[in-house]
Design an enzyme around this catalytic site. Structure first.
Site, PDB file in Angstrom:
ATOM      1  N   SER A 149      93.673 -74.223 -20.944  1.00 45.90           N
ATOM      2  CA  SER A 149      92.225 -73.976 -20.792  1.00 45.90           C
ATOM      3  C   SER A 149      92.023 -72.944 -19.701  1.00 45.90           C
ATOM      4  O   SER A 149      92.796 -72.882 -18.730  1.00 45.90           O
ATOM      5  CB  SER A 149      91.509 -75.264 -20.382  1.00 45.90           C
ATOM      6  OG  SER A 149      90.167 -74.978 -20.038  1.00 45.90           O
ATOM      7  N   TYR A 163      91.237 -82.792 -15.082  1.00 48.04           N
ATOM      8  CA  TYR A 163      91.358 -81.961 -16.285  1.00 48.04           C
ATOM      9  C   TYR A 163      91.855 -80.560 -15.923  1.00 48.04           C
ATOM     10  O   TYR A 163      92.843 -80.075 -16.485  1.00 48.04           O
ATOM     11  CB  TYR A 163      89.992 -81.877 -16.974  1.00 48.04           C
ATOM     12  CG  TYR A 163      89.969 -80.969 -18.183  1.00 48.04           C
ATOM     13  CD1 TYR A 163      90.492 -81.388 -19.403  1.00 48.04           C
ATOM     14  CD2 TYR A 163      89.419 -79.686 -18.111  1.00 48.04           C
ATOM     15  CE1 TYR A 163      90.470 -80.561 -20.513  1.00 48.04           C
ATOM     16  CE2 TYR A 163      89.396 -78.858 -19.220  1.00 48.04           C
ATOM     17  CZ  TYR A 163      89.923 -79.302 -20.419  1.00 48.04           C
ATOM     18  OH  TYR A 163      89.899 -78.472 -21.516  1.00 48.04           O
TER      19      TYR A 163
HETATM   20  N1  LIG Z   1      86.247 -77.071 -26.722  1.00 47.41           N
HETATM   21  C1  LIG Z   1      86.529 -76.228 -25.771  1.00 47.41           C
HETATM   22  O1  LIG Z   1      85.707 -75.382 -25.452  1.00 47.41           O
HETATM   23  C2  LIG Z   1      87.878 -76.253 -25.096  1.00 47.41           C
HETATM   24  C3  LIG Z   1      88.102 -75.347 -24.062  1.00 47.41           C
HETATM   25  C4  LIG Z   1      89.344 -75.325 -23.445  1.00 47.41           C
HETATM   26  C5  LIG Z   1      90.326 -76.184 -23.860  1.00 47.41           C
HETATM   27  N2  LIG Z   1      90.083 -77.072 -24.860  1.00 47.41           N
HETATM   28  C6  LIG Z   1      91.165 -77.969 -25.250  1.00 47.41           C
HETATM   29  O2  LIG Z   1      91.214 -78.101 -26.650  1.00 47.41           O
HETATM   30  C7  LIG Z   1      91.846 -79.348 -26.964  1.00 47.41           C
HETATM   31  C8  LIG Z   1      91.006 -80.065 -28.014  1.00 47.41           C
HETATM   32  O3  LIG Z   1      89.749 -80.424 -27.442  1.00 47.41           O
HETATM   33  P1  LIG Z   1      88.366 -80.287 -28.247  1.00 47.41           P
HETATM   34  O4  LIG Z   1      87.567 -79.279 -27.558  1.00 47.41           O
HETATM   35  O5  LIG Z   1      88.639 -80.156 -29.670  1.00 47.41           O
HETATM   36  O6  LIG Z   1      87.695 -81.676 -27.895  1.00 47.41           O
HETATM   37  P2  LIG Z   1      87.516 -82.997 -28.762  1.00 47.41           P
HETATM   38  O7  LIG Z   1      86.724 -82.704 -29.958  1.00 47.41           O
HETATM   39  O8  LIG Z   1      87.033 -84.010 -27.783  1.00 47.41           O
HETATM   40  O9  LIG Z   1      88.981 -83.338 -29.228  1.00 47.41           O
HETATM   41  C9  LIG Z   1      89.917 -83.979 -28.419  1.00 47.41           C
HETATM   42  C10 LIG Z   1      91.104 -84.267 -29.290  1.00 47.41           C
HETATM   43  O10 LIG Z   1      92.107 -84.910 -28.534  1.00 47.41           O
HETATM   44  C11 LIG Z   1      92.522 -86.070 -29.218  1.00 47.41           C
HETATM   45  N3  LIG Z   1      92.870 -87.117 -28.256  1.00 47.41           N
HETATM   46  C12 LIG Z   1      92.176 -87.514 -27.158  1.00 47.41           C
HETATM   47  N4  LIG Z   1      92.802 -88.534 -26.559  1.00 47.41           N
HETATM   48  C13 LIG Z   1      93.919 -88.785 -27.294  1.00 47.41           C
HETATM   49  C14 LIG Z   1      94.966 -89.721 -27.189  1.00 47.41           C
HETATM   50  N5  LIG Z   1      95.023 -90.656 -26.203  1.00 47.41           N
HETATM   51  N6  LIG Z   1      95.950 -89.701 -28.113  1.00 47.41           N
HETATM   52  C15 LIG Z   1      95.906 -88.812 -29.119  1.00 47.41           C
HETATM   53  N7  LIG Z   1      94.938 -87.888 -29.277  1.00 47.41           N
HETATM   54  C16 LIG Z   1      93.953 -87.888 -28.365  1.00 47.41           C
HETATM   55  C17 LIG Z   1      91.338 -86.493 -30.079  1.00 47.41           C
HETATM   56  O11 LIG Z   1      91.815 -87.212 -31.199  1.00 47.41           O
HETATM   57  P3  LIG Z   1      91.051 -88.489 -31.844  1.00 47.41           P
HETATM   58  O12 LIG Z   1      89.691 -88.609 -31.181  1.00 47.41           O
HETATM   59  O13 LIG Z   1      90.949 -88.152 -33.290  1.00 47.41           O
HETATM   60  O14 LIG Z   1      91.928 -89.642 -31.554  1.00 47.41           O
HETATM   61  C18 LIG Z   1      90.750 -85.165 -30.467  1.00 47.41           C
HETATM   62  O15 LIG Z   1      91.345 -84.663 -31.624  1.00 47.41           O
HETATM   63  C19 LIG Z   1      91.977 -80.116 -25.668  1.00 47.41           C
HETATM   64  O16 LIG Z   1      93.289 -79.989 -25.164  1.00 47.41           O
HETATM   65  C20 LIG Z   1      91.004 -79.395 -24.758  1.00 47.41           C
HETATM   66  O17 LIG Z   1      91.334 -79.511 -23.416  1.00 47.41           O
HETATM   67  C21 LIG Z   1      88.867 -77.142 -25.477  1.00 47.41           C
END
Ligand SMILES: NC(=O)c1ccc[n+]([C@@H]2O[C@H](COP(=O)([O-])OP(=O)(O)OC[C@H]3O[C@@H](n4cnc5c(N)ncnc54)[C@H](OP(=O)(O)O)[C@@H]3O)[C@@H](O)[C@H]2O)c1
Length: 260
Positions: A149, A163
């Site tokens: 990130s 985080y």
């Molecule tokens: N959205 C952004 O703008 C952004 C920016 C920078 C980085 N990121 C990174 O992108 C990645 C995905 O995040 P997102 O934005 O898509 O948010 P999200 O919609 O909240 O997704 C989080 C994902 O992580 C999984 N997860 C959470 N806890 C878990 C656990 N204990 N075991 C297995 N899976 C788990 C969830 O799976 P389930 O709920 O299906 O179990 C879900 O698929 C993360 O690493 C986040 O830090 C996102």
């Protein structure tokens, strides 16, 4: 000339691929021809999402709560049993966040965030080394894509202390892995997303999906990233055309880090 972004014949595993950024990436990899395995904490949710994604190719959904090393070990065992002994692309995407004011930031906001965002990506790499090694070749190595990130690359002051620290750490872990695995025909790169429309950024959008104007002011391109854009970067980093890239940390953030 053959398609330089073709992933036909490759297998990819995307943790947390049933929703959000992971799903965008899974759909992109599938669109490029890969067979894709996605995980969710809920096996039913993974299966349902896999069914929806499968319209463009073959997708398998597996349940895995990746907050303990045992779960990562079990996921690798299940993959071997159901999918096979080759893994071309491991996308460590599953992640959690926790935001609170510094005075109230609780101790419990550290353990799970570090486990899911940092330790389990390492454990998965360790457990999948035989499958990655089998899939990789000097001309077209196996790939580790760690979803970091920009919060781990610059001080965004999100009040998400565990985080952002976990993300800075996974950028470093990516470089360590790249150096140690290059001889084994495995590359490791980190994608550093800025703001994308997922559950993690829901608090930054209103009911009509309009992005908070205060946030937009901080993004040089004045918008969030699009699903196709993050998917395309993941496809590029998974295909033969990017074989010569390892140890990189690539922001996709509308210029927040690069123009800062
Ligand atoms: N959205 C952004 O703008 C952004 C920016 C920078 C980085 N990121 C990174 O992108 C990645 C995905 O995040 P997102 O934005 O898509 O948010 P999200 O919609 O909240 O997704 C989080 C994902 O992580 C999984 N997860 C959470 N806890 C878990 C656990 N204990 N075991 C297995 N899976 C788990 C969830 O799976 P389930 O709920 O299906 O179990 C879900 O698929 C993360 O690493 C986040 O830090 C996102």
């Amino acid at each position: 000339m053959s398609n330089p972004f073709d992933l036909a014949g490759k297998t990819a595993l995307v943790t947390g691929g049933a929703q959000g950024l992971g799903r965008m990436i899974a759909e992109g990899l599938m669109g490029a021809g890969a067979r894709v395995v996605i995980t969710s904490r809920s096996a039913e949710k993974a299966a349902e999402a896999a069914k929806e994604i499968s319209t463009t190719g073959m997708c398998i959904g597996l349940g895995a709560d990746l907050s303990t090393p045992q779960a990562a070990v079990d996921l690798a065992k299940e993959f071997r049993k159901i999918v096979g002994d080759e893994l071309h692309v491991l996308v460590n995407n599953a992640g959690q966040s926790w935001g609170a004011n510094i005075d109230d930031f609780p101790d419990e906001a550290w353990g799970n965030v570090l486990a899911v965002n940092l330790q389990m990506p390492f454990t998965l790499v360790r457990e999948f080394l035989p499958e990655l090694e089998k899939a990789g070749h000097a001309e077209d190595p196996a790939r580790i894509l760690n979803i970091g990130s920009i919060a781990g690359a610059t001080a965004l002051r999100l009040r998400a202390y565990s985080y952002s620290s976990s993300k800075a750490a996974i950028h470093q872990l990516t470089r360590d892995l790249a150096g140690d695995l290059v001889k084994r025909n495995i590359t490791a790169n980190a994608i550093l997303p800025g703001y994308f429309p997922t559950g993690m950024t829901a608090h930054l959008r209103d009911a009509e999906e309009e992005v908070n104007p205060k946030l937009l002011k901080t993004i040089p391109m004045k918008r969030m990233g699009k699903p196709d854009e993050i998917a395309a970067l993941a496809v590029f980093l998974s295909c033969k055309s990017s074989a010569y890239i390892t140890g990189a940390a690539i922001p996709m953030d509308g210029g927040i880090v690069g123009c800062g």
